[in-house]
Design a protein around this motif. Structure first.
Motif, PDB file in Angstrom:
ATOM      1  N   SER A 193       4.511 -23.978 -13.524  1.00 46.52           N
ATOM      2  CA  SER A 193       3.572 -24.168 -14.780  1.00 46.52           C
ATOM      3  C   SER A 193       2.256 -24.656 -14.377  1.00 46.52           C
ATOM      4  N   MET A 218      -6.013 -15.648 -16.881  1.00 46.32           N
ATOM      5  CA  MET A 218      -5.252 -16.419 -16.377  1.00 46.32           C
ATOM      6  C   MET A 218      -4.588 -15.707 -15.003  1.00 46.32           C
ATOM      7  N   GLY A 248      -2.160 -12.378 -23.583  1.00 41.42           N
ATOM      8  CA  GLY A 248      -1.117 -12.223 -22.829  1.00 41.42           C
ATOM      9  C   GLY A 248      -0.281 -10.602 -23.234  1.00 41.42           C
ATOM     10  N   SER A 283       3.384 -15.507 -17.698  1.00 46.19           N
ATOM     11  CA  SER A 283       3.316 -15.799 -19.339  1.00 46.19           C
ATOM     12  C   SER A 283       2.249 -16.783 -19.577  1.00 46.19           C
ATOM     13  N   ARG A 284       1.975 -17.077 -20.854  1.00 45.14           N
ATOM     14  CA  ARG A 284       1.279 -17.849 -21.230  1.00 45.14           C
ATOM     15  C   ARG A 284       1.694 -18.417 -22.748  1.00 45.14           C
ATOM     16  N   ASN A 327      -0.893 -20.353 -25.487  1.00 45.76           N
ATOM     17  CA  ASN A 327      -2.031 -20.865 -25.689  1.00 45.76           C
ATOM     18  C   ASN A 327      -2.280 -22.078 -26.376  1.00 45.76           C
ATOM     19  N   THR A 366      -1.138 -23.584 -21.541  1.00 45.67           N
ATOM     20  CA  THR A 366      -0.273 -23.643 -20.467  1.00 45.67           C
ATOM     21  C   THR A 366      -0.021 -22.187 -19.839  1.00 45.67           C
ATOM     22  N   VAL A 367       0.156 -21.840 -18.637  1.00 40.11           N
ATOM     23  CA  VAL A 367       0.597 -20.614 -18.118  1.00 40.11           C
ATOM     24  C   VAL A 367       1.687 -20.965 -17.380  1.00 40.11           C
ATOM     25  N   CYS A 408      -3.123 -21.695  -9.414  1.00 39.78           N
ATOM     26  CA  CYS A 408      -3.310 -21.052 -10.912  1.00 39.78           C
ATOM     27  C   CYS A 408      -4.859 -20.950 -10.871  1.00 39.78           C
TER      28      CYS A 408
END
Length: 123
Positions: free
Chosen positions: A21, A34, A55, A71-72, A74, A78-79, A96
């Motif tokens: 994460s 990202m 995404g 994945s994300r 928004n 968080t990604v 990240c």
């Protein structure tokens, strides 16, 4: 300014899974591309995966395609990086990053970086 903090790394056996994460603060990540990169001892930092603002578009390094999923969320700023079928060669510090260049796979296109999280895959 965007602050990024990675978590979820650890020691896992080959064939196992981990979910990384990346929690962002300071600004919303909704306007940023990202990415995830990794760096093994004695090697340069390399591209792993990247995801577009909404995404809708993801890009992967050949070495992880089909095993890793980026994945994300928004809303949660968080990604994520889901890593399956891990191999010893996936061992590295995973970073990240946030940038503004669409689908970029190069480190110099990313402005903000986290401190990294260690992933170790044992054989």
């Amino acid at each position: 300014q965007v602050q990024l903090v990675e978590s979820g790394g650890g020691l896992v056996q080959a064939g196992g899974s981990l979910r990384l994460s990346c929690a962002a603060s300071g600004r919303s990540i909704s306007s940023y591309q990202m990415g995830w990169f990794r760096q093994a001892p004695g090697k340069e930092r390399e591209f792993v995966a990247t995801i577009s603002w909404t995404g809708g578009t993801t890009t992967y390094a050949d070495s992880v395609r089909g095993r890793f999923t980026i994945s994300r969320d928004n809303a949660k700023n968080t990604v994520f990086l889901q890593m399956n079928s891990l191999k010893p060669e996936d061992t590295a510090v995973y970073y990240c990053a946030a940038g503004v260049v669409y689908r970029s796979t190069t480190t110099n296109s990313y402005t903000y970086w986290g401190q990294g999280t260690q992933v170790t895959v044992s054989s």
